[in-house]
Design a protein around this motif. Structure first.
Motif, PDB file in Angstrom:
ATOM      1  N   ASP A  96       0.839  -1.203   0.000  1.00 14.53           N
ATOM      2  CA  ASP A  96       0.000   0.000   0.000  1.00 14.53           C
ATOM      3  C   ASP A  96       0.877   1.258   0.000  1.00 14.53           C
ATOM      4  N   HIS A 118      -5.069   7.290  -4.389  1.00 10.82           N
ATOM      5  CA  HIS A 118      -4.480   6.267  -3.527  1.00 10.82           C
ATOM      6  C   HIS A 118      -5.566   5.461  -2.827  1.00 10.82           C
ATOM      7  N   SER A 120      -5.985   1.528  -3.115  1.00 11.53           N
ATOM      8  CA  SER A 120      -5.839   0.791  -1.872  1.00 11.53           C
ATOM      9  C   SER A 120      -6.988  -0.197  -1.682  1.00 11.53           C
ATOM     10  N   HIS A 143      -6.628  -4.280  -1.243  1.00  7.21           N
ATOM     11  CA  HIS A 143      -7.179  -5.001  -0.095  1.00  7.21           C
ATOM     12  C   HIS A 143      -8.396  -5.857  -0.470  1.00  7.21           C
TER      13      HIS A 143
END
Length: 203
Positions: A92, A188, A192, A196
């Motif tokens: 990340d 971002h 992200s 995930h």
């Protein structure tokens, strides 16, 4: 480092910046050494003092730019590890580092991605080497994650690393070209969620 080495590095940095901007704007063939020298504020002879040809300048530009990107990714991973973060947290952080790099060097990124699709260039072998330099940093973190049991053993490390790097590059270019009103944090956050695995809905 002596003063002559410092000056040479500064001169090369100016030539890289001039070359990448001009080539991104008008293409490699249309860009002349005279234009590069003029944009960099140096004499034409200075270009040939530092590089044998425009092609060599471009190859060194690719090496320089990708080495900066790889260093940014590596630093993000190492700093996460020092804080005791997981490999997912490191990935990340690398995504964010990649976006920060692209935000700072959009012309280089545009040029680099464009060249990845070309197969008839004199510098194709150089491009393959520098591409692997950046992808290898991500591969290392993925392998560590698999070995530590943090990531599935089923993942294809090479393809996953290439996919993550490609995701950042393409998403960032789309951001810069078509969604410039968005912040780096917005981009971002979206990537992200993909990392995930939280884009499939609930239930």
């Amino acid at each position: 480092m002596d003063s002559s080495s410092t000056r040479r590095r500064a001169t090369r940095a100016k030539l890289y910046e001039a070359a990448v901007t001009l080539i991104a704007e008008q293409g490699f063939s249309a860009t002349t050494v005279d234009e590069i020298a003029e944009r960099a504020g140096v004499a034409k002879g200075t270009v040939y003092y530092n590089f044998k040809s425009k092609t060599e300048l471009f190859e060194e530009l690719l090496r320089h730019g990708v080495s900066l990107l790889a260093a940014s990714l590596r630093t993000a991973a190492e700093e996460t590890a020092e804080r005791g973060g997981s490999r997912i947290a490191a990935l990340d952080a690398m995504i964010r580092a990649g976006l920060v790099f692209i935000d700072r060097y959009p012309a280089f990124t545009q040029l680099y991605v464009a060249e990845l699709w070309r197969t008839n260039r004199a510098w194709n072998s150089t491009l393959l080497v520098v591409r692997q330099q950046a992808v290898a940093v991500v591969e290392g973190v993925l392998r560590e994650g698999v070995e530590a049991g943090e990531l599935s053993e089923e993942i294809d490390v090479q393809l996953t690393a290439a996919a993550l790097v490609g995701m950042v590059l393409v998403a960032a270019l789309d951001w810069k070209a078509f969604q410039s009103e968005r912040s780096l944090d917005d981009v971002h956050a979206a990537l992200s969620l993909l990392l995930h695995g939280r884009v499939g809905g609930r239930g």
